[in-house]
Design an enzyme around this catalytic site. Structure first.
Site, PDB file in Angstrom:
ATOM      1  N   ASP A  43       0.910  -1.195  -0.016  1.00 31.39           N
ATOM      2  CA  ASP A  43       0.143   0.156  -0.138  1.00 31.39           C
ATOM      3  C   ASP A  43       0.821   1.131  -0.083  1.00 31.39           C
ATOM      4  O   ASP A  43       1.843   1.261   1.005  1.00 31.39           O
ATOM      5  CB  ASP A  43      -0.721  -0.077   1.195  1.00 31.39           C
ATOM      6  CG  ASP A  43      -2.155   0.995   1.177  1.00 31.39           C
ATOM      7  OD1 ASP A  43      -1.773   2.184   0.725  1.00 31.39           O
ATOM      8  OD2 ASP A  43      -3.249   0.618   1.601  1.00 31.39           O
ATOM      9  N   SER A  84      -7.176   3.961  -0.894  1.00 38.10           N
ATOM     10  CA  SER A  84      -7.110   2.550  -1.038  1.00 38.10           C
ATOM     11  C   SER A  84      -8.354   1.657  -1.120  1.00 38.10           C
ATOM     12  O   SER A  84      -8.390   0.621  -1.730  1.00 38.10           O
ATOM     13  CB  SER A  84      -6.460   2.151   0.552  1.00 38.10           C
ATOM     14  OG  SER A  84      -5.121   2.515   0.421  1.00 38.10           O
ATOM     15  N   THR A 137      -8.134  -1.947   2.111  1.00 37.42           N
ATOM     16  CA  THR A 137      -7.488  -2.827   0.977  1.00 37.42           C
ATOM     17  C   THR A 137      -8.110  -4.550   1.304  1.00 37.42           C
ATOM     18  O   THR A 137      -8.610  -4.832   0.293  1.00 37.42           O
ATOM     19  CB  THR A 137      -6.044  -2.919   1.280  1.00 37.42           C
ATOM     20  OG1 THR A 137      -5.429  -1.560   1.324  1.00 37.42           O
ATOM     21  CG2 THR A 137      -5.277  -3.635   0.042  1.00 37.42           C
ATOM     22  N   GLU A 252      -0.877  -8.202   2.154  1.00 36.96           N
ATOM     23  CA  GLU A 252      -0.683  -6.695   2.040  1.00 36.96           C
ATOM     24  C   GLU A 252       0.435  -6.045   2.957  1.00 36.96           C
ATOM     25  O   GLU A 252       0.486  -6.360   4.243  1.00 36.96           O
ATOM     26  CB  GLU A 252      -1.931  -5.823   2.355  1.00 36.96           C
ATOM     27  CG  GLU A 252      -1.717  -4.398   2.101  1.00 36.96           C
ATOM     28  CD  GLU A 252      -2.895  -3.300   2.939  1.00 36.96           C
ATOM     29  OE1 GLU A 252      -3.710  -3.774   3.658  1.00 36.96           O
ATOM     30  OE2 GLU A 252      -3.042  -2.239   2.194  1.00 36.96           O
ATOM     31  N   HIS A 261       2.160   8.501   4.720  1.00 35.97           N
ATOM     32  CA  HIS A 261       1.255   9.763   5.348  1.00 35.97           C
ATOM     33  C   HIS A 261       1.847  10.402   6.353  1.00 35.97           C
ATOM     34  O   HIS A 261       1.727  11.696   6.641  1.00 35.97           O
ATOM     35  CB  HIS A 261      -0.030   9.281   5.822  1.00 35.97           C
ATOM     36  CG  HIS A 261      -1.027   8.680   5.019  1.00 35.97           C
ATOM     37  ND1 HIS A 261      -1.726   9.305   4.122  1.00 35.97           N
ATOM     38  CD2 HIS A 261      -1.578   7.265   4.602  1.00 35.97           C
ATOM     39  CE1 HIS A 261      -2.592   8.954   3.404  1.00 35.97           C
ATOM     40  NE2 HIS A 261      -2.109   7.735   3.540  1.00 35.97           N
ATOM     41  N   ASP A 299      -1.463   0.053  -4.569  1.00 36.72           N
ATOM     42  CA  ASP A 299      -2.764   0.705  -4.911  1.00 36.72           C
ATOM     43  C   ASP A 299      -2.539   2.252  -5.519  1.00 36.72           C
ATOM     44  O   ASP A 299      -3.380   2.659  -6.394  1.00 36.72           O
ATOM     45  CB  ASP A 299      -3.781   0.631  -4.131  1.00 36.72           C
ATOM     46  CG  ASP A 299      -3.201   0.896  -2.520  1.00 36.72           C
ATOM     47  OD1 ASP A 299      -2.015   1.145  -2.357  1.00 36.72           O
ATOM     48  OD2 ASP A 299      -3.836   1.010  -1.473  1.00 36.72           O
ATOM     49  N   HIS A 300      -1.391   2.674  -5.094  1.00 34.32           N
ATOM     50  CA  HIS A 300      -0.909   3.930  -5.345  1.00 34.32           C
ATOM     51  C   HIS A 300       0.257   4.359  -4.609  1.00 34.32           C
ATOM     52  O   HIS A 300       0.555   3.584  -3.940  1.00 34.32           O
ATOM     53  CB  HIS A 300      -2.338   5.094  -4.807  1.00 34.32           C
ATOM     54  CG  HIS A 300      -2.437   4.962  -3.526  1.00 34.32           C
ATOM     55  ND1 HIS A 300      -1.677   5.110  -2.432  1.00 34.32           N
ATOM     56  CD2 HIS A 300      -3.597   4.142  -2.805  1.00 34.32           C
ATOM     57  CE1 HIS A 300      -2.045   4.930  -1.246  1.00 34.32           C
ATOM     58  NE2 HIS A 300      -3.184   4.237  -1.400  1.00 34.32           N
ATOM     59  N   HIS A 326      -1.887  10.998  -0.745  1.00 41.45           N
ATOM     60  CA  HIS A 326      -1.298   9.988  -1.999  1.00 41.45           C
ATOM     61  C   HIS A 326      -0.913  10.727  -3.083  1.00 41.45           C
ATOM     62  O   HIS A 326      -1.147  11.946  -3.113  1.00 41.45           O
ATOM     63  CB  HIS A 326      -2.412   8.920  -2.277  1.00 41.45           C
ATOM     64  CG  HIS A 326      -2.974   8.228  -1.270  1.00 41.45           C
ATOM     65  ND1 HIS A 326      -4.158   7.579  -1.096  1.00 41.45           N
ATOM     66  CD2 HIS A 326      -2.279   7.830  -0.130  1.00 41.45           C
ATOM     67  CE1 HIS A 326      -4.264   6.974  -0.264  1.00 41.45           C
ATOM     68  NE2 HIS A 326      -3.292   7.106   0.728  1.00 41.45           N
TER      69      HIS A 326
HETATM   70 MG    MG Z   1      -4.217  -0.518   2.620  1.00 42.46          MG
HETATM   71 ZN    ZN Z   2      -2.957   5.994   2.475  1.00 39.54          ZN
END
Ligand code: MG
Ligand code: ZN
Length: 363
Positions: A43, A84, A137, A252, A261, A299-300, A326
């Site tokens: 993630d 996410s 997720t 994950e 973050h 995911d990003h 993100h």
């Molecule tokens: Mg996640």
């Molecule tokens: Zn995030």
């Protein structure tokens, strides 16, 4: 002389005719199909995260073991920068959705995800995470709700029996709920082995397993999580292997995103190295097994991280975050094993879902 020339011409003609006939037969698919899929999501893991975390690291770089690389475009239905929820929903149901969505499309409509489709074929399914098992997720693989924030409601979807194995945190969404239900008791009645134990993870044999090790998210790797992620992945693989048809496991590295973050490079790095160690173990397993497809992506990206020149020490780099959220940059996709070829190229994140479906013979 004349006769031998004639013979040569005839045999040449025969060979060419043979080749033509062989070519006219229906062609086999160019790729092999896997019996097992291990899909690993870092993630918030973009190229800067991988480059930076692996730069001065002595561990084997698992990312360099993949023969096939692609790029995934990550925008959601309502935002160039996905979250996410939408980012994992797309892998599960194959439709772009709004940020915050869990297993529903942009109009809020529920669609079956890969897990539901695979259960119909008798496959095993599972999630292993370092967040709560009800976090965005993993939730997108087994739940369908309008908002990722509804973690009590997300937990209830496990009772539908589409996810055989779930390992991670999230005790409170099962035992300390607003509606006072004890979901772990209900899951036991559905045939699950349930374990609540926040000490070190231990091996367990169970075809259906909910294993919760923290009240909400798991602790950080740097705060003593140990090799939980690798061990939990091995436990999931061992138990899912009881499904003779095959299995699909999602693993994950949830907190790579959390380090992003916080714009905390060391936090991100220790989480990514933990993910790298898990990847190496999964690749070793897949190399021995021969029927396992391993796909790794994100995911990003998180933090808008760049690695810029360090004027004081030019052999290293300075960490430069441009956001606490993100970013919308493409993320890498790594693939290994039968069917891996399908993952080369540049494509929308929706395509990852359709590539899995093609390889898993899902209509
Ligand atoms: Mg996640
Ligand atoms: Zn995030």
């Amino acid at each position: 002389m004349k006769n031998s020339m004639k013979k040569i011409w005839i045999s040449l003609f025969t060979v060419l005719l043979g080749l033509h006939v062989a070519n006219a037969k229906p062609k086999k698919p160019k790729y092999k199909k896997p019996k097992k899929v291990i899909f690993l999501i870092g993630d918030g893991m973009g190229l800067a995260q991988i480059t930076g975390a692996m730069a001065d690291n002595t561990a084997i770089n698992a990312f360099e073991r993949f023969p096939i690389i692609g790029l995934s475009k990550t925008k959601s239905s309502d935002n160039f920068v996905t979250d996410s929820g939408a980012g994992a929903t797309v892998f599960s149901i194959g439709k772009k959705s709004y940020n915050g969505a869990i297993g529903v499309d942009s109009a809020g409509k529920e669609y079956d995800g890969l897990f539901e489709m695979l259960k119909d074929k008798g496959w095993g399914t599972g999630v292993v995470v370092t967040s709560s098992i009800t976090h965005a997720t993993p939730a997108a693989f087994y739940a369908h709700v309008g908002s990722r924030k509804s973690e009590d409601e997300i937990a209830e979807f496990l009772i539908r029996n589409h996810c055989d194995i779930a390992i991670g945190g999230g005790i409170k969404y099962f035992k300390d709920r607003k509606d006072k239900r004890d979901l772990l008791e209900e899951l036991k009645e559905k045939g699950y082995t349930t374990i609540v134990d926040s000490s070190e993870i231990k091996s367990v044999e169970a075809k259906k397993l909910i294993y919760l090790l923290a009240n909400d998210g798991m602790k950080k790797e740097s705060e003593g999580r140990g090799d939980y992620l690798k061990k939990a992945t091995e436990i999931a693989i061992n138990n899912l292997s009881r499904n003779e048809e095959g299995y699909f496991l999602m693993v994950e590295g949830s907190q790579i995103d959390w380090g992003g973050h916080a714009n905390d490079f060391q936090y991100m790095k220790s989480e990514l190295l933990d993910f790298n160690q898990t990847l190496n173990a999964v690749l070793d397993y897949a190399a021995k097994d021969g029927n396992t497809l391993v796909v790794v992506t994100a995911d990003h990206e998180t933090g808008g991280l760049s690695l810029i020149e360090n004027k004081e020490n030019k052999s290293t780099f300075k960490v430069n975050y441009s956001s606490g959220g993100h970013s919308g940059i493409m993320v890498p996709v790594f693939a290994y094993g039968p069917g891996a070829e399908l993952f080369s190229g540049i494509y929308e994140n929706t395509e990852i879902h359709y590539k899995f479906k093609k390889l898993l013979n899902i209509k």
